[in-house]
Write an enzyme that holds these catalytic residues in place. Structure first.
Site, PDB file in Angstrom:
ATOM      1  N   ASP A 430       0.868  -1.060   0.040  1.00  0.00           N
ATOM      2  CA  ASP A 430       0.050  -0.121   0.019  1.00  0.00           C
ATOM      3  C   ASP A 430       0.975   1.276  -0.074  1.00  0.00           C
ATOM      4  O   ASP A 430       2.083   1.444   0.475  1.00  0.00           O
ATOM      5  CB  ASP A 430      -0.668   0.049   1.165  1.00  0.00           C
ATOM      6  CG  ASP A 430      -1.898   1.129   1.663  1.00  0.00           C
ATOM      7  OD1 ASP A 430      -2.267   1.626   0.492  1.00  0.00           O
ATOM      8  OD2 ASP A 430      -1.359   1.799   2.756  1.00  0.00           O
ATOM      9  N   THR A 432       0.353   5.091   1.351  1.00  0.00           N
ATOM     10  CA  THR A 432      -0.217   6.095   2.439  1.00  0.00           C
ATOM     11  C   THR A 432      -0.358   5.009   3.427  1.00  0.00           C
ATOM     12  O   THR A 432      -1.213   4.076   3.927  1.00  0.00           O
ATOM     13  CB  THR A 432      -1.661   6.550   1.907  1.00  0.00           C
ATOM     14  OG1 THR A 432      -1.721   7.465   0.723  1.00  0.00           O
ATOM     15  CG2 THR A 432      -1.584   7.784   3.082  1.00  0.00           C
ATOM     16  N   ASP A 631      -1.730  -0.386   6.495  1.00  0.00           N
ATOM     17  CA  ASP A 631      -2.281  -0.691   7.624  1.00  0.00           C
ATOM     18  C   ASP A 631      -3.221   0.070   8.177  1.00  0.00           C
ATOM     19  O   ASP A 631      -3.708   0.376   9.121  1.00  0.00           O
ATOM     20  CB  ASP A 631      -1.135   0.725   8.095  1.00  0.00           C
ATOM     21  CG  ASP A 631      -1.144   2.581   6.876  1.00  0.00           C
ATOM     22  OD1 ASP A 631      -1.453   3.283   7.441  1.00  0.00           O
ATOM     23  OD2 ASP A 631      -1.666   2.048   6.125  1.00  0.00           O
TER      24      ASP A 631
END
Length: 740
Positions: A430, A432, A631
């Site tokens: 991922d 960001t 996250d």
């Protein structure tokens, strides 16, 4: 023309035969979409290029008649494959169910309430403690067989407790042999229990049940934690909304009373609780929880918004298009739960080994008894058990590995993920909060003549002081870290999607995008334009700052990379990861810049959470073993569907942690290659243990069969070999993580 392809991807179609205006394709995914074939046929028939489409349920072939002037065969294949790929999640579920062979009774065992499991463990432990202490010193096995009848061995209190507590396991183990014609995990447990009772080891049988129940308890606990995190996420800010009635009245109502096409009003700072279309107003919406895009975006009339996102500024009137379980945030939750339910409980090496060699002990015992008529020699074949040594030594290696990982701040939820990690060849990242910190910072400052950086930042902070926008936080962070002060200013006026203005002294301060600068007719010099172009090329977000009719300067903001991320990627490649891919909800320009900067293999941008999950499934369908690192809530479905999901970062969301198989408690990306290296080392140790177990126990079986070793000698040899491989496994406890 006939085309063959040995690599059969479930999302691919091969040409079986083609003529002008007619083509027959073999689509491998159709095997798992029997109940969707009519729907697929209708979709393809609705496409104008096709004159007629028909699908064979028997051969999984599709016959298409088309106009060759409008479309060629390659475009046809791409079109059909795109339709098949849209059913990737359905295919994934069917494949997993077929591969697992997990029946309903086994699932019922897995989902027993925690309270029931704890009661079983309590009864088992109490029985072991009471009768184990009272039990007299046992006789040698050969004497025990002669002094106690079979009925006596199976009717002691511990034996009856064993049979009562394990009735579901016994039933499922026997059903697997009869129905599936193969041993499963419960078959192994059943064999251990029955064998223990047969030789008078009722306490041993109870111990086997106790260990099995503890393993199930840990599994259930993890699943309950996942559901709790999901419920907590949905409960926050979703209970009440402002509903607008037909007469224009606005009333606060429970979210459960909102139906499709109802009109709701969302004010600045509130959470949007439905998927819908903006019918009035404009506002800046933080969609990071759904898309992963760290920059809030402007939403105006006619555009869509998602449940679970937050309105940072402005007021929106929204017509609900999806409510309840149909919303984007609820679909995320459903995807996570489905993946948790369907994810295979991978048998570790010992279970695979034991299930294949378990019949060998019984066959050898029967053959030895037939050949020698000696019950002692036959009993040797049961005392020396490949499965016992392999399972215990493997468990020791995996436990030592998990312990070492935990000492270094990495939580691994099970030994099966150690094995999966060691076999993986593809890594998905991922953007960001994973590649980047998720906290934008001012990286460049362009000032006009006679303007200092301090003056520029202080003037900008006057407008941004009360804003919650990420770019405003970047400005305020720079101000506070530099020890500067916010000048006295008037009330801030927010122009959603453009910027903010206020009054400092007697002049208007304008801070925001280039559009708001142009709107105020403020001139931008050619020199500043040249410098701005360079910032745009490297992917900076820009903040223009003007005071009165003068442009003071431009701030370049970036979401900074995590420290050591580049080094981590290099180590991953050297450790055997072939493909490293970026999946992000951010815009394509930002994804492309990040891919180029980090030398990644490919990227996909503008993705919703279900799109990320689908990308994972497509990679798995081609044979790739996929690690997903993320996250956020938006990463949870992909984390759950990946072969191994890794949640990283001190700011990661609870739902990401619960969906992931491995959790890294710090922001250090170097722990990713380190835990992969540990997994590879662990599986090397497991293979060493297997070789030792096979070698020593084979020798013991041979010596026991020819009568050289007595029952006690065979038992001693077997246990010494087990101790040796356990000691070998403990070396993993001293494995050192290198983070330089």
């Amino acid at each position: 023309m006939v085309k063959n392809n040995s690599k059969k991807s479930l999302f691919k179609c091969e040409v079986v035969h083609t003529l002008s205006g007619r083509i027959r394709l073999k689509c491998f995914g159709f095997e798992y979409l029997k109940d969707k074939l009519n729907e697929i046929e209708e979709k393809l028939n609705s496409i104008v290029y096709f004159n007629d489409v028909s699908i064979s349920y028997i051969t999984n072939n599709i016959l298409l008649f088309y106009d060759p002037k409008l479309i060629d065969s390659e475009e046809i294949i791409e079109t059909v494959e795109a339709v098949v790929a849209s059913y990737s999640i359905e295919i994934h579920k069917a494949v997993k169910e077929q591969k697992d062979g997990l029946d309903r009774s086994k699932k019922a065992l897995e989902y027993q309430p925690l309270g029931d499991k704890i009661k079983k463990i309590g009864v088992t432990a109490a029985t072991i403690a009471y009768y184990g202490i009272r039990k007299k010193k046992g006789l040698p096995v050969e004497q025990l067989l002669n002094t106690k009848s079979v009925l006596d061995k199976f009717t002691t209190v511990p034996a009856l407790v064993s049979l009562g507590l394990s009735r579901d396991i016994l039933k499922n183990g026997v059903v697997s042999l009869i129905k599936d014609k193969r041993a499963n995990e419960d078959t192994l447990t059943t064999t251990a229990i029955v064998t223990s009772l047969f030789i008078g080891g009722d306490i041993s049988a109870l111990t086997t049940i106790l260990l099995s129940d503890i393993a199930e308890l840990l599994t259930s606990y993890t699943m309950n934690r996942t559901r709790k995190a999901i419920r907590d996420m949905l409960d926050v800010g979703d209970q009440y909304v402002w509903k607008k009635s037909e007469d224009g009245q606005i009333n606060k109502v429970n979210i459960n009373k909102i139906n499709k096409d109802d009109i709701i009003v969302v004010h600045s700072g509130e959470k949007i609780s439905v998927d819908g279309e903006v019918v009035l107003g404009e506002g800046v919406v933080d969609q990071s929880s759904i898309t992963g895009e760290f920059m809030p975006i402007l939403r105006i009339k006619g555009q869509n918004v998602f449940a679970g996102t937050i309105l940072k500024s402005g007021t929106l009137t929204i017509r609900a298009t999806k409510v309840g379980d149909e919303t984007a945030v609820s679909r995320i939750v459903n995807l996570v739960e489905e993946a948790s339910n369907n994810k295979a409980q991978m048998q570790i090496y010992a279970d695979k080994f034991a299930s294949q060699l378990l019949p060998l002990n019984f066959s050898l015992a029967a053959l030895v008894y037939i050949a020698t008529k000696d019950v002692k020699r036959a009993l040797n074949m049961l005392v020396i058990d490949y499965a016992c040594g392999a399972r215990l030594s493997t468990a020791a290696a995996l436990s030592a590995s998990i312990h070492t990982a935990a000492k270094n701040g990495v939580l691994v939820k099970g030994g099966n993920f150690i094995e999966s990690l060691s076999e993986s060849d593809t890594l998905i990242l991922d953007k960001t909060g994973t590649l980047t910190e998720g906290r934008p910072k001012i990286m460049s400052i362009i000032t006009a003549e006679d303007v200092t950086e301090q003056e520029l930042i202080e003037i900008a902070s006057a407008a941004e002081e009360t804003s919650t926008h990420p770019l405003a936080k970047a400005v305020m962070s720079k101000l506070y870290r530099s020890g500067w002060k916010v000048p006295e200013h008037g009330e801030a006026l927010v122009h959603a999607g453009f910027g903010v203005e206020t009054i400092v002294g007697s002049k208007t301060v304008v801070v925001g995008s280039k559009k708001i600068i142009k709107k105020h007719d403020i001139e931008i010099s050619s020199e500043i334009e040249k410098q701005v172009d360079k910032l745009l090329e490297r992917g900076d977000s820009l903040i223009y700052v003007a005071h009165g009719d003068k442009l003071l300067g431009v701030l370049g903001v970036q979401d900074t990379l995590r420290d050591n991320m580049k080094k981590s990627i290099n180590r991953l490649r050297s450790g055997g990861i072939d493909d490293i891919i970026l999946l992000t909800g951010d815009v394509e320009q930002q994804a492309e810049i990040m891919t180029r900067k980090m030398s990644l293999d490919s990227f996909k941008a503008d993705l919703l959470p279900e799109d990320k999950a689908e990308s994972v499934l497509q990679l798995q369908s081609t044979g790739s073993k996929v690690i997903m690192v993320g996250d956020g809530i938006n990463d949870a479905p992909a984390l759950a569907y990946a072969d191994v999901g890794i949640a990283i970062g001190a700011t990661r969301t609870d739902i990401a942690v619960e969906a992931a198989d491995i959790t890294i408690n710090s922001d250090d990306p170097l722990l990713i290659p380190q835990v992969i290296n540990l997994s590879q080392k662990t599986m090397d140790v497991v293979k060493q243990n297997f070789a030792t177990t096979i070698g020593v126990n084979t020798v013991g079986l041979f010596l026991g069969a020819i009568g050289v070793l007595p029952v006690f000698g065979c038992s001693l040899l077997h246990n010494l070999s087990t101790i040796a491989v356990v000691l070998n496994s403990t070396r993993l406890m001293f494995y050192r993580f290198e983070r330089r």
